[in-house]
Each structure stands twice: as structure tokens, then as C-alpha cells.
Design a protein around this motif. Structure first.
Motif, mmCIF file in Angstrom:
data_model
loop_
_atom_site.group_PDB
_atom_site.id
_atom_site.type_symbol
_atom_site.label_atom_id
_atom_site.label_comp_id
_atom_site.label_asym_id
_atom_site.label_seq_id
_atom_site.Cartn_x
_atom_site.Cartn_y
_atom_site.Cartn_z
ATOM 1 N N ILE A 44 -0.916 -8.354 -7.917
ATOM 2 C CA ILE A 44 -0.792 -6.954 -7.497
ATOM 3 C C ILE A 44 -2.179 -6.308 -7.471
ATOM 4 O O ILE A 44 -2.478 -5.515 -6.572
ATOM 5 C CB ILE A 44 0.156 -6.174 -8.439
ATOM 6 C CG1 ILE A 44 1.574 -6.700 -8.309
ATOM 7 C CG2 ILE A 44 0.109 -4.683 -8.163
ATOM 8 C CD1 ILE A 44 2.222 -6.460 -6.965
ATOM 9 N N GLY A 45 -3.029 -6.643 -8.417
ATOM 10 C CA GLY A 45 -4.386 -6.099 -8.438
ATOM 11 C C GLY A 45 -5.163 -6.448 -7.183
ATOM 12 O O GLY A 45 -5.851 -5.591 -6.604
ATOM 13 N N ILE A 46 -5.054 -7.690 -6.731
ATOM 14 C CA ILE A 46 -5.744 -8.094 -5.500
ATOM 15 C C ILE A 46 -5.169 -7.341 -4.305
ATOM 16 O O ILE A 46 -5.925 -6.862 -3.447
ATOM 17 C CB ILE A 46 -5.644 -9.620 -5.304
ATOM 18 C CG1 ILE A 46 -6.502 -10.339 -6.339
ATOM 19 C CG2 ILE A 46 -6.102 -10.020 -3.900
ATOM 20 C CD1 ILE A 46 -6.379 -11.842 -6.319
ATOM 21 N N LEU A 47 -3.856 -7.216 -4.229
ATOM 22 C CA LEU A 47 -3.251 -6.448 -3.136
ATOM 23 C C LEU A 47 -3.733 -4.994 -3.154
ATOM 24 O O LEU A 47 -4.028 -4.420 -2.101
ATOM 25 C CB LEU A 47 -1.725 -6.485 -3.231
ATOM 26 C CG LEU A 47 -1.039 -7.764 -2.781
ATOM 27 C CD1 LEU A 47 0.464 -7.665 -3.032
ATOM 28 C CD2 LEU A 47 -1.315 -8.059 -1.328
ATOM 29 N N LEU A 48 -3.828 -4.412 -4.334
ATOM 30 C CA LEU A 48 -4.278 -3.030 -4.438
ATOM 31 C C LEU A 48 -5.737 -2.871 -4.018
ATOM 32 O O LEU A 48 -6.113 -1.867 -3.406
ATOM 33 C CB LEU A 48 -4.069 -2.506 -5.862
ATOM 34 C CG LEU A 48 -2.619 -2.313 -6.276
ATOM 35 C CD1 LEU A 48 -2.528 -1.924 -7.744
ATOM 36 C CD2 LEU A 48 -1.931 -1.290 -5.408
ATOM 37 N N PHE B 16 -9.993 7.192 -9.290
ATOM 38 C CA PHE B 16 -8.891 7.060 -8.335
ATOM 39 C C PHE B 16 -8.173 5.719 -8.454
ATOM 40 O O PHE B 16 -6.945 5.681 -8.555
ATOM 41 C CB PHE B 16 -9.398 7.246 -6.901
ATOM 42 C CG PHE B 16 -8.308 7.104 -5.889
ATOM 43 C CD1 PHE B 16 -7.448 8.159 -5.639
ATOM 44 C CD2 PHE B 16 -8.100 5.916 -5.210
ATOM 45 C CE1 PHE B 16 -6.412 8.029 -4.726
ATOM 46 C CE2 PHE B 16 -7.076 5.765 -4.299
ATOM 47 C CZ PHE B 16 -6.229 6.835 -4.060
ATOM 48 N N PHE B 17 -8.912 4.608 -8.437
ATOM 49 C CA PHE B 17 -8.279 3.288 -8.444
ATOM 50 C C PHE B 17 -7.421 3.045 -9.686
ATOM 51 O O PHE B 17 -6.295 2.553 -9.568
ATOM 52 C CB PHE B 17 -9.320 2.175 -8.265
ATOM 53 C CG PHE B 17 -8.717 0.816 -8.127
ATOM 54 C CD1 PHE B 17 -8.079 0.440 -6.958
ATOM 55 C CD2 PHE B 17 -8.759 -0.086 -9.176
ATOM 56 C CE1 PHE B 17 -7.501 -0.814 -6.825
ATOM 57 C CE2 PHE B 17 -8.185 -1.339 -9.049
ATOM 58 C CZ PHE B 17 -7.557 -1.703 -7.875
ATOM 59 N N PRO B 18 -7.892 3.374 -10.901
ATOM 60 C CA PRO B 18 -7.014 3.166 -12.066
ATOM 61 C C PRO B 18 -5.740 4.014 -12.029
ATOM 62 O O PRO B 18 -4.674 3.538 -12.418
ATOM 63 C CB PRO B 18 -7.896 3.566 -13.259
ATOM 64 C CG PRO B 18 -9.278 3.391 -12.780
ATOM 65 C CD PRO B 18 -9.259 3.725 -11.317
ATOM 66 N N ILE B 19 -5.845 5.243 -11.535
ATOM 67 C CA ILE B 19 -4.652 6.083 -11.449
ATOM 68 C C ILE B 19 -3.686 5.530 -10.413
ATOM 69 O O ILE B 19 -2.476 5.430 -10.649
ATOM 70 C CB ILE B 19 -5.042 7.550 -11.134
ATOM 71 C CG1 ILE B 19 -5.777 8.147 -12.332
ATOM 72 C CG2 ILE B 19 -3.816 8.381 -10.780
ATOM 73 C CD1 ILE B 19 -6.403 9.500 -12.072
ATOM 74 N N PHE B 20 -4.211 5.142 -9.261
ATOM 75 C CA PHE B 20 -3.394 4.558 -8.194
ATOM 76 C C PHE B 20 -2.732 3.270 -8.674
ATOM 77 O O PHE B 20 -1.524 3.075 -8.506
ATOM 78 C CB PHE B 20 -4.284 4.305 -6.967
ATOM 79 C CG PHE B 20 -3.563 3.727 -5.788
ATOM 80 C CD1 PHE B 20 -2.623 4.469 -5.091
ATOM 81 C CD2 PHE B 20 -3.841 2.438 -5.349
ATOM 82 C CE1 PHE B 20 -1.962 3.941 -3.992
ATOM 83 C CE2 PHE B 20 -3.194 1.900 -4.260
ATOM 84 C CZ PHE B 20 -2.251 2.659 -3.575
ATOM 85 N N SER B 21 -3.508 2.401 -9.309
ATOM 86 C CA SER B 21 -2.973 1.129 -9.817
ATOM 87 C C SER B 21 -1.921 1.367 -10.901
ATOM 88 O O SER B 21 -0.880 0.713 -10.915
ATOM 89 C CB SER B 21 -4.098 0.266 -10.395
ATOM 90 O OG SER B 21 -5.037 -0.026 -9.408
ATOM 91 N N GLY C 110 2.504 -2.864 3.811
ATOM 92 C CA GLY C 110 2.944 -1.806 4.722
ATOM 93 C C GLY C 110 2.397 -0.448 4.321
ATOM 94 O O GLY C 110 1.966 0.344 5.173
ATOM 95 N N TYR C 111 2.380 -0.170 3.029
ATOM 96 C CA TYR C 111 1.839 1.096 2.540
ATOM 97 C C TYR C 111 0.352 1.208 2.876
ATOM 98 O O TYR C 111 -0.115 2.266 3.311
ATOM 99 C CB TYR C 111 2.051 1.217 1.029
ATOM 100 C CG TYR C 111 1.542 2.500 0.445
ATOM 101 C CD1 TYR C 111 2.255 3.677 0.623
ATOM 102 C CD2 TYR C 111 0.350 2.548 -0.261
ATOM 103 C CE1 TYR C 111 1.794 4.872 0.096
ATOM 104 C CE2 TYR C 111 -0.117 3.736 -0.792
ATOM 105 C CZ TYR C 111 0.600 4.895 -0.611
ATOM 106 O OH TYR C 111 0.138 6.074 -1.116
ATOM 107 N N GLY C 112 -0.374 0.121 2.684
ATOM 108 C CA GLY C 112 -1.805 0.136 3.000
ATOM 109 C C GLY C 112 -2.066 0.390 4.472
ATOM 110 O O GLY C 112 -2.954 1.168 4.834
ATOM 111 N N ILE C 113 -1.286 -0.235 5.324
ATOM 112 C CA ILE C 113 -1.448 -0.045 6.771
ATOM 113 C C ILE C 113 -1.103 1.396 7.153
ATOM 114 O O ILE C 113 -1.842 2.044 7.896
ATOM 115 C CB ILE C 113 -0.580 -1.058 7.552
ATOM 116 C CG1 ILE C 113 -1.128 -2.463 7.362
ATOM 117 C CG2 ILE C 113 -0.509 -0.697 9.028
ATOM 118 C CD1 ILE C 113 -0.211 -3.567 7.853
#
Length: 163
Positions: A35-39, A74-79, A123-126
Motif C-alpha cells: 500500500i505504501g508503494i501504491l500511495l 501531507f503524505f503521512p496524513i494521507f497514508s 483509480g483514485y490516483g488517476i
């Protein structure tokens, strides 16, 4: 990286029985890393887009300081939000498994939910790059999709023995 793409391939085959058991044999650290790599892949275009569209207090920051903000705030909160959502789905799915009297644990549900989140996260990333409001709407169908995959996978496991 070869293992990552192999995991994506197996995750795409969910909820097939063979894929469910293959993914559940992995150690618990693998889904977190996956999941970390996907994020990270999701956040790279988001970083570029958010840097180019800065407003307010963030608009005055130089690129190096903005990168520090993005990586450490941002990244830690998003993750954390993504991991919390997956953990919540796993807890609800575990309740369903207990109602169905199946021999499952929270960690097994978490692994399945993590790997089932592959397409929703991509899909969310796109959608995040294309249209942020569509990405927000994408979250609920994604939750339903992950929950469906995990609940469908529950039926592959045996019931608990009585006695």
C-alpha cells in the motif's frame, strides 16, 4: 520491484480462491509495504499538481520547503487515512466473518483488504489528477468494492468446529 508487480497481478485476480490463499500466506509487513508503494505512486502526480496550483500560505513556500511539507505533513496524513480506512473495512469484515462462524483473524482481513484496494487506489490516483471532485466521489464506491471482495473471500475459509 518484480515482487511488487507480481503482487499487483495476483491482487487483480481477487476474489478467486487461489489468489486469496496466495495473498494470505504473505507476512503482515508485505501489505503495508504494498500500500505504501501504491500511495507513493499516487502522491507523485499529486505533488506536482498541488505545487503548481498552490494558494494561500503554501503559495509562498519555495520548492524545497514545499517538498518537506509534502513529505512530512501531507503524505503521512494521507497514508494514515488510507490505512485507517482499510483497517475499518477489515474490522467490519471480521465481524461478518464471526457472524458466519469462519476461522479468520483481523490480520487476515487486513491483508485481503489491502490487496483488494489495488484498483480503487489506482483509480483514485488517476481521478485525483483529472478531477479532484470526482476523486472524492470515488471513495465510497471503492469502500464498497473492497468490502465486497473481502466478504466474498470469507466464504473460502472453513467454519469453526464445534465441540
Amino acid at each position: 520491484m518484480k515482487d511488487f508487480f507480481q503482487q499487483v497481478n495476483v491482487s487483480a485476480q481477487l476474489p478467486k480462491k487461489k489468489a486469496v490463499f496466495q495473498l494470505n500466506r504473505m507476512r503482515i509487513g508485505v501489505p503495508f509495504f504494498y500500500i505504501g508503494i501504491l500511495l507513493i505512486f499516487i502522491c507523485i502526480p499529486l505533488l506536482v499538481q498541488s505545487f503548481s496550483n498552490r494558494e494561500g500560505a503554501l503559495g509562498d513556500l519555495a520548492l524545497p520547503i514545499y517538498l518537506v511539507y509534502f513529505v512530512f505533513v501531507f503524505f503521512p496524513i494521507f497514508s494514515g487515512a488510507v490505512y485507517l480506512l482499510i483497517a475499518s473495512i477489515s474490522a467490519i469484515a471480521l465481524s461478518v466473518a464471526r457472524l458466519l462462524d469462519r476461522k479468520l483473524t483481523f490480520l487476515m482481513m487486513f491483508k485481503l483488504a489491502s490487496f483488494a484496494a489495488t484498483f480503487p487506489l489506482i483509480g483514485y490516483g488517476i481521478l485525483l489528477v483529472l478531477n479532484e471532485s470526482l476523486a472524492t466521489l470515488w471513495i465510497w464506491p471503492s469502500v464498497v468494492f473492497i468490502f465486497f471482495i473481502v466478504c466474498r473471500s470469507i466464504f473460502y475459509y472453513p467454519k469453526q468446529r464445534k465441540g
